[in-house]
Design a protein around this motif. Structure first.
Motif, short mmCIF file in Angstrom:
data_model
loop_
_atom_site.label_atom_id
_atom_site.label_comp_id
_atom_site.label_asym_id
_atom_site.label_seq_id
_atom_site.Cartn_x
_atom_site.Cartn_y
_atom_site.Cartn_z
N MET A 1 0.82 -1.21 0.00
CA MET A 1 0.00 0.00 0.00
C MET A 1 0.85 1.26 0.00
O MET A 1 0.35 2.35 -0.27
N GLU A 2 2.14 1.12 0.29
CA GLU A 2 3.07 2.25 0.19
C GLU A 2 3.74 2.31 -1.17
O GLU A 2 4.61 3.15 -1.40
N GLY A 3 3.37 1.41 -2.08
CA GLY A 3 3.90 1.45 -3.43
C GLY A 3 4.87 0.35 -3.80
O GLY A 3 5.33 0.28 -4.94
N HIS A 4 5.16 -0.56 -2.86
CA HIS A 4 6.12 -1.63 -3.14
C HIS A 4 5.39 -2.84 -3.73
O HIS A 4 5.37 -3.93 -3.15
N VAL A 5 4.81 -2.66 -4.91
CA VAL A 5 3.96 -3.68 -5.50
C VAL A 5 4.74 -4.92 -5.92
O VAL A 5 4.16 -6.01 -6.04
N ASP A 6 6.04 -4.79 -6.13
CA ASP A 6 6.84 -5.96 -6.54
C ASP A 6 6.91 -7.02 -5.45
O ASP A 6 7.27 -8.17 -5.71
N LEU A 7 6.58 -6.66 -4.20
CA LEU A 7 6.59 -7.64 -3.12
C LEU A 7 5.40 -8.59 -3.18
O LEU A 7 5.42 -9.64 -2.53
N ASN A 8 4.39 -8.23 -3.95
CA ASN A 8 3.16 -9.01 -4.01
C ASN A 8 3.39 -10.29 -4.83
O ASN A 8 3.59 -10.22 -6.05
N PRO A 9 3.37 -11.47 -4.22
CA PRO A 9 3.60 -12.70 -4.99
C PRO A 9 2.50 -13.01 -5.99
O PRO A 9 2.68 -13.87 -6.86
N TRP A 10 1.36 -12.33 -5.90
CA TRP A 10 0.22 -12.61 -6.78
C TRP A 10 0.00 -11.50 -7.79
O TRP A 10 -1.04 -11.46 -8.45
N LYS A 11 0.99 -10.62 -7.96
CA LYS A 11 0.80 -9.44 -8.82
C LYS A 11 0.58 -9.79 -10.28
O LYS A 11 -0.06 -9.01 -11.01
N ASP A 12 1.09 -10.92 -10.74
CA ASP A 12 0.97 -11.29 -12.15
C ASP A 12 -0.20 -12.24 -12.43
O ASP A 12 -0.35 -12.71 -13.56
N PHE A 13 -1.01 -12.52 -11.42
CA PHE A 13 -2.10 -13.47 -11.60
C PHE A 13 -3.39 -12.74 -11.97
O PHE A 13 -3.86 -11.88 -11.21
N ALA A 14 -3.95 -13.10 -13.12
CA ALA A 14 -5.26 -12.56 -13.48
C ALA A 14 -6.32 -13.12 -12.53
O ALA A 14 -6.13 -14.18 -11.92
N TRP A 15 -7.45 -12.41 -12.45
CA TRP A 15 -8.52 -12.88 -11.57
C TRP A 15 -9.87 -12.67 -12.24
O TRP A 15 -10.64 -11.81 -11.86
#
Length: 424
Positions: free
Chosen positions: A383-397
């Protein structure tokens, strides 16, 4: 037999320090006071954010306080099949995230002195059929070669030292897995977040959400509140303006029973190593020993919603399944029986991200204790902008076709899974 969660009944209730919305609004509104919401509130409050947590029920009253209390690393599905579908690099990355979830639980328990009997006894995945053992062997071979050399395959003969039952055909041991008293854990997380400044409001559903010039006007059961950011951590909740999420998550009932306290001599004969145990069926069974020496036995039992009548019917099924695994428990009293709803995604993997400015993390599909802890903690960074930490960032939903929040198709899914269990 009490139709209530053993975990919630045997842990001190959470005590909120206020019942009023803060007049000046907040930096972050967290919707849901379970493990995701409370670990996020703790992480954000530690950073100095003004956090308000609204829960439609009580802290831990939904899935967070109604599960098996297992922190099991590894996947619910077959690792070899998942690696083939996603590619070994991505599968290994996800596997490490599940490992990190267990580590995060252990770290928070230690840092915040949460009294929840956290202990790493390991998980034993039991082959329900001889052919399932071959699949476990293939997965273990890949795991040991790439991402988890601590895994071990147990032959049917070796299983006799682990389990006093003749129902299974070997197993896969994952040493890093743990168990805990999840009621004391989720309420301990909430108390820790509150100590760091988070405001908790139970019985306060979020009823409306409107984006206005860089912030949100939130309509709650206690009145309006303005928040700079919003995190949706409410899982399968049917309350509030979150239809987009409901089309993507299937609420599936999970049911559990807990016996009376058992003699140590009996437990030592049935489950001498005190693992977390789960089998390979689609209508899965899982079991473990509670901190006060009871046997918890859970599973899908039926593809049905949780309510008192449904829980009692499922409890009868679970008792028969327990006696199939452990015939020596005939005559044992069942003290607790309850159900809860699992937030299942189509591929049984979590989702986290941001949609139209609102952050979300959910869909843990039966691995919520540690993945909710990991993702709630990570959301403070994301939520502070470090989106690369999200292990699910590349998963469509994508939305589930024909699903609009009420799982009308569950009986058909249940029939299909029963057939698969008979055939494979």
């Amino acid at each position: 037999m009490q139709l209530k969660s053993y975990w919630l009944d045997t842990s001190p209730p959470f005590m909120s320090q206020t019942d009023a919305l803060p007049e000046g609004g907040c930096d972050v509104l967290v919707v849901g006071g379970g493990i995701t919401g409370s670990s996020a509130a703790l992480a954000l409050s530690r950073k100095g954010a003004q956090v308000v947590v609204c829960d439609a029920d009580i802290v831990g009253g939904a899935a967070s306080g109604r599960n098996g209390g297992m922190c099991n690393n590894g996947f619910a599905q077959d690792y070899a099949a998942l690696s083939q579908r996603l590619g070994s690099e991505l599968a290994d990355r996800i596997y490490r995230a599940f490992d990190a979830g267990v580590d995060t639980v252990e770290r928070l328990v230690r840092q915040e002195s949460i009294d929840c009997d956290f202990a790493r006894h390991g998980k034993l995945k039991l082959a329900a059929k001889p052919e399932h053992y071959d699949k476990l062997a293939r997965s273990q071979e890949l795991l040991a070669a790439s991402v988890d050399p601590q895994t071990r395959l147990l032959t049917p003969a070796q299983l006799r030292d682990e389990l006093g039952s003749d129902c299974y055909h070997g197993g896969l041991l994952l040493e890093k897995s743990a168990g805990m008293h999840v009621g004391r854990y989720v309420r301990g997380l909430a108390h820790a977040a509150q100590r760091h400044g988070a405001v908790y409001l139970e019985h306060t559903p979020v009823l409306g959400l409107q984006r206005q010039s860089g912030s949100y006007l939130v309509r709650t059961a206690r009145g309006p509140l303005r928040a700079r950011q919003v995190l949706l951590a409410s899982g399968i909740s049917q309350i509030g303006p979150f239809g987009w999420v409901r089309r993507r998550i299937v609420p599936v009932g999970a049911f559990l029973i807990v016996t009376e306290p058992l003699p140590l001599s009996l437990l030592d004969g049935l489950v001498p190593t005190r693992r977390m145990y789960t089998d390979t069926k689609n209508f899965v069974n899982y079991f473990r020993v509670t901190p006060d020496k009871r046997l918890l036995f859970g599973g899908r039992a039926r593809f049905a919603a949780s309510n008192p009548r449904s829980d009692a019917r499922s409890g009868d099924i679970l008792r028969q399944q327990m006696l199939t695994v452990f015939p020596g428990l005939a005559g044992t009293r069942i003290d607790y029986c309850w159900g809860g709803m699992v937030d299942m995604t189509a591929d049984r993997l979590p989702r986290a991200g941001q949609r139209e400015g609102v952050f979300y993390s959910m869909g843990y599909s039966g691995h919520g204790t540690h993945m909710a802890t990991l993702m709630g903690t990570m959301m403070g960074e994301i939520m502070e902008g470090h989106v690369d930490l999200n292990p699910w960032k590349d998963f469509a939903w994508p939305a589930i076709p024909g699903h609009f929040g009420k799982p009308w198709f569950l009986p058909f899914v249940g029939a299909w899974y029963r057939l698969k269990d008979r055939l494979r």
